[in-house]
Design a protein around this motif. Sequence first.
Motif: not given
Length: 278
Positions: A116-126, A144-147, A156-158
């Motif tokens: 998922s985009t969220a999984q990828f992005m959170r891993s890269a960010l951290n 919150e940051r992504a929003g 969209d959040r989706s």
Amino acid sequence: MSVDNWKTPTSPSVGSSGKEPIMLSIRNLHVSVEGDEILRGLNLEVGPGQVHAIMGPNGSGKSTLANVIAGHGDYLVTGGSITYLGRNLLEMPVEERAREGVFLSFQYPVEIPGLSTAQFMRSALNSVLQARGEAPVDAFDFMERAGRHLDLLEMDRSFLSRSLNEGFSGGEKKRNEVFQMAMLEPKLAVLDETDSGLDIDSLRIVARGVQALRTPRRSMIVITHYQRLLDHLVPDFTHVLAHGRIIRSGGRELVRQVEERGYGWLLEELPASAPAGA
């Protein structure tokens, strides 16, 4: 600024007082791909906070330059140097370049089914935050940051729950690239034809997002074929790349000249000894 015996023009020096190093300094760069020389002595200097637009005919070496800065393994540097914030960029592994603030927005973003985009992005960010000595974000802080950045890009959040780029339209993929840039807050961003394939509305959204990310300490190299992106994102310097070298540098007026006259008039000014292709 005209060509003079292939002495490639460079940007005015920044940080000469010693207080702040040049963001990126490329000197006499030669790069080959599968035995073919693509870049033939390219010079470029990018100061902190500067936006440099690079234009040029197909095959001139624009994407090669972007990929070499990012550390793509298919490109062989045969000569010259690249210095990033005083360090030898060519000696830095790809992952270290990313952690140290080098970002590449791909011309053709890769689809990764199942991630998922969220999984990828959170891993890269951290990973980036850890390199900076900062605490990682938890799921709540990440959302919150992504929003905030999704709103800027009218996404969209989706998007966060969808597999990375899978089934995304061309405009969605390019907006997702700028979203990643916003989340990672790089020091040097290289945008490789981020405007290609975009309709007018998507171009406006992407350009607005990139413009919002301009800061006095974030530098950008914007590779494009078209004036339309640069109407929204006005560069500090414009360069025309041909035959593997920068053959003309200028300001915003150079963008208009290229749009009106094409590249032919610049190519005609090249020395007779210039290589026939790139």
